[in-house]
Design a protein around this motif. Structure first.
Motif, short mmCIF file in Angstrom:
data_model
loop_
_atom_site.label_atom_id
_atom_site.label_comp_id
_atom_site.label_asym_id
_atom_site.label_seq_id
_atom_site.Cartn_x
_atom_site.Cartn_y
_atom_site.Cartn_z
N SER A 1 0.84 -1.20 0.00
CA SER A 1 0.00 0.00 0.00
C SER A 1 0.87 1.25 0.00
CB SER A 1 -0.89 0.06 1.24
OG SER A 1 -1.77 -1.00 1.24
N ARG A 2 1.97 1.16 0.79
CA ARG A 2 2.88 2.31 0.87
C ARG A 2 3.52 2.58 -0.50
NH1 ARG A 2 7.45 4.73 3.11
NH2 ARG A 2 8.85 3.18 2.23
N ALA A 3 3.91 1.48 -1.15
CA ALA A 3 4.55 1.62 -2.47
C ALA A 3 3.56 2.25 -3.46
CB ALA A 3 5.00 0.26 -2.97
N GLU A 4 2.30 1.82 -3.40
CA GLU A 4 1.29 2.36 -4.31
C GLU A 4 1.07 3.85 -4.04
OE1 GLU A 4 -0.28 0.89 -6.99
OE2 GLU A 4 -1.11 2.90 -7.29
N ARG A 5 1.10 4.19 -2.75
CA ARG A 5 0.91 5.61 -2.39
C ARG A 5 2.02 6.46 -2.99
NH1 ARG A 5 0.39 4.95 3.07
NH2 ARG A 5 2.31 6.04 3.50
N LEU A 6 3.24 5.93 -2.89
CA LEU A 6 4.39 6.67 -3.43
C LEU A 6 4.28 6.82 -4.94
CD1 LEU A 6 7.30 5.22 -1.28
CD2 LEU A 6 6.22 7.47 -1.11
N ARG A 7 3.82 5.73 -5.57
CA ARG A 7 3.62 5.77 -7.02
C ARG A 7 2.63 6.87 -7.39
NH1 ARG A 7 2.62 2.51 -11.60
NH2 ARG A 7 0.38 2.57 -11.38
N GLN A 8 1.55 6.96 -6.64
CA GLN A 8 0.54 7.99 -6.93
C GLN A 8 1.08 9.39 -6.66
OE1 GLN A 8 -2.02 7.47 -8.75
NE2 GLN A 8 -1.44 5.31 -8.72
N GLN A 9 1.93 9.48 -5.63
CA GLN A 9 2.56 10.77 -5.32
C GLN A 9 3.40 11.22 -6.52
OE1 GLN A 9 1.45 12.01 -2.42
NE2 GLN A 9 2.29 13.93 -3.20
N TYR A 10 4.06 10.25 -7.14
CA TYR A 10 4.87 10.54 -8.32
C TYR A 10 4.00 11.15 -9.42
CZ TYR A 10 7.16 9.59 -12.79
OH TYR A 10 7.68 9.73 -14.06
N TYR A 11 2.82 10.54 -9.68
CA TYR A 11 1.94 11.07 -10.74
C TYR A 11 1.35 12.43 -10.36
CZ TYR A 11 2.31 6.82 -13.43
OH TYR A 11 2.80 5.80 -14.19
N ILE A 12 1.08 12.60 -9.07
CA ILE A 12 0.57 13.91 -8.64
C ILE A 12 1.61 14.97 -8.97
CG2 ILE A 12 0.08 15.31 -6.57
CD1 ILE A 12 -1.47 12.89 -5.44
N GLU A 13 2.88 14.65 -8.69
CA GLU A 13 3.93 15.64 -8.98
C GLU A 13 4.11 15.90 -10.47
OE1 GLU A 13 7.22 14.36 -6.55
OE2 GLU A 13 5.91 14.70 -4.82
N ARG A 14 4.06 14.82 -11.27
CA ARG A 14 4.17 15.01 -12.73
C ARG A 14 3.05 15.90 -13.23
NH1 ARG A 14 7.92 13.22 -11.46
NH2 ARG A 14 8.29 15.43 -11.64
N MET A 15 1.84 15.63 -12.75
CA MET A 15 0.69 16.42 -13.21
C MET A 15 0.80 17.86 -12.72
SD MET A 15 -1.38 14.99 -15.23
CE MET A 15 -2.62 16.27 -15.11
N ARG A 16 1.36 18.02 -11.51
CA ARG A 16 1.50 19.38 -10.96
C ARG A 16 2.45 20.19 -11.86
NH1 ARG A 16 4.01 19.15 -5.54
NH2 ARG A 16 2.07 18.26 -4.76
N ASP A 17 3.56 19.55 -12.29
CA ASP A 17 4.49 20.25 -13.20
C ASP A 17 3.76 20.68 -14.46
OD1 ASP A 17 6.42 19.75 -11.39
OD2 ASP A 17 7.32 18.03 -12.47
#
Ligand code: 5AD
Ligand code: SF4
Length: 479
Positions: A6-22
């Motif tokens: 679950s933690r790994a998935e959360r980090l993965r989603q954090q990655y996409y949130i950051e890409r989208m934020r850029d």
């Protein structure tokens, strides 16, 4: 899925949130304004909570809320499928959005998610008839919104990601609360009851309880953030924790939540009568914070129909529980859901339902006309009730529940009771609107500074389903 995954998935989603934020930052620099979103939520409290999570992700990405759906850059439909008319509503809206897109907002992106998209036939309909929709996802993967939006930018076709089921519970994603002072808190997901008319177990999956410690830490954080009222959410909260290791009961969870400073009101929904324990009634009777309101879906008062509905209780058992609630918790409001026109329902069966209405005297009742849902056992049952008969029964039931509701809801006229003020009144901006602990609405003169506060109010006049009240100033208070 374990905690680590679950933690790994959360980090993965954090990655996409950051890409989208850029990407959004770049876009904002170009256009001079942040992109906007509009979420339309249909259905129950569970969906409302999911929409807060979707809004939280969009906010992190840099989207801001649009004031109007038609001008939004991104419109999300969080759908419900519990009755057929909920589905028809969505398709009507999609048609409207398509014409808006063509006429005035060609850049508009559209996502459809939620319960209806868990049904393969509905996804197929969207695919064929509404090809302009950009993203389709279901109830199990709302936490993936940023990833799906990322894919939408790079893939030149409808992004469809619907999971059949999951044992995954992804915690700690951002959420934007609609109200700063009250919040829904998921305590469990899914349902194992398979009532024969109901599609929820198919679209929300099997029952999964959240860990007690996670729930408590979320509520502590909410309290620190100014939340005074929590609504514990689950399709069947009475069976909370049975599958946890070690098992925890719902009354135990309530006792823990009661200890959290800052939380003043605790609500929960929904309870199934079959799992309601005497221990729960003990906790209600002794609690200072649990609200004086119990939503206890009846569905039908006929033992024969209850059996066909797979509800696992009888009329007698229901009456006994409702009676005990009223006896042990003075002033409690008992509310319910009732379905009319289940296959094979006779006039006699219907009169059994009316008899429960007369005897329990619900403060309010949601009444529904039975709607066959493909894939449920009831949809294959014989003896559908003719439409005119159903309508006639529905009207008789509605008239009676409304009359009783009005009589019961007015019984506190003249008393001074605590009201949690929630909003400025929609009709008169000199007034505010709040709720008693039994959930009855109260309007009173006052300004926005009262919002989020629990204040003593004299209930001057009952207007049927609501009161007009007056703020009671405590002695020594100015003004
Ligand atoms: N038809 C009509 N009402 C339904 N409900 C659930 N499924 C159906 C259906 N197929 C009602 C039940 C439930 C409420 C949320 O919706 O009364 O408690
Ligand atoms: Fe549907 Fe019954 Fe589960 Fe409620 S308890 S969600 S009515 S199956």
């Amino acid at each position: 899925m374990g905690r680590e995954e679950s933690r790994a998935e959360r980090l993965r989603q954090q990655y996409y949130i950051e890409r989208m934020r850029d990407a959004v930052l770049e876009e904002t620099a170009e256009t001079g304004r942040a992109p906007t979103y509009y979420i339309e939520t249909l259905g129950c409290q569970m969906n409302a909570k999911d929409s807060e999570k979707l809004a939280g992700i969009l906010d992190e990405i840099g989207y801001v809320p649009a004031s109007l759906e038609d001008t939004a850059d991104f419109v999300l439909y969080n759908t419900c499928t519990v009755r057929e008319n909920a589905n028809l509503k969505v398709y009507g809206h999609l048609g409207h959005l398509n014409s808006v897109r063509k006429k005035s907002n060609p850049g508009m992106k559209i996502a459809v998610c939620g319960c209806m998209m868990q049904e393969p036939d509905e996804v197929q309909t969207v695919r064929e008839k509404y090809p302009f929709v950009n993203i389709v996802f279901g109830t199990h993967n709302i936490f993936k919104l940023a990833e799906l939006m990322y894919r939408m930018r790079t893939e030149d076709r409808m992004v469809i990601d619907v999971w059949e089921g999951t044992d995954e519970i992804i915690e700690d994603l951002p959420a934007i609360r609609k109200y700063p002072f009250k919040s829904g808190v998921n305590i469990m997901y899914g349902c194992n009851n398979f009532c024969s008319y109901c599609i929820v177990p198919y679209v929300r999956g099997r029952e999964r309880s959240r860990d007690r410690a996670d729930i408590l830490s979320e509520i502590r954080a909410l309290a620190e953030d100014g939340v005074v009222e929590v609504m514990l959410l689950g399709q069947n909260v009475n069976s909370y924790g049975k599958t946890l290791d070690p098992p925890v009961s719902f009354p135990e969870l309530l006792r823990d939540i009661e200890q959290i400073d800052g939380i003043e009101r605790i609500r929960f929904m929904t309870s199934h009568p079959k799992d309601l324990s005497p221990e729960l009634i003990d906790v209600l009777a002794s609690s200072r914070k649990i609200c004086n309101h119990f939503h206890l879906p009846l569905q039908s008062g006929s033992d024969r129909i209850l059996k066909a509905m797979n509800r696992h209780y009888t009329k007698e058992k229901y009456l006994q529980i409702a009676g005990e609630l009223r006896a042990r918790v003075p002033g409690i409001a008992v509310t319910t859901d009732i379905i009319v026109g289940f296959p094979g329902e006779t006039e006699e069966d219907f009169l059994e339902t009316m008899d429960v209405v007369e005897r329990v005297r619900f403060e309010s009742a949601f009444t529904f006309i039975y709607s066959p849902r493909t894939g449920t056992p009831a949809a294959k049952m014989e003896n559908p009730v003719p439409e005119e008969v159903v309508k006639d029964r529905f009207n008789r039931l509605l008239a009676r529940v409304q009359q009783i509701g009005q009589e019961e809801s007015g019984r506190d006229e003249g008393r001074v009771l605590p009201v949690l003020v929630e909003t400025v009144n929609h009709q008169d901006s000199r007034m505010v609107t709040g709720r008693l602990t039994n959930n009855t609405v109260v309007h009173l003169y006052g300004d926005a500074s009262l919002i989020g506060k629990i204040v003593p109010v004299r209930l001057r006049e009952s207007k049927g389903f609501y009161y007009i009240g007056e703020l009671c100033r405590r002695e020594g208070q100015a003004g």
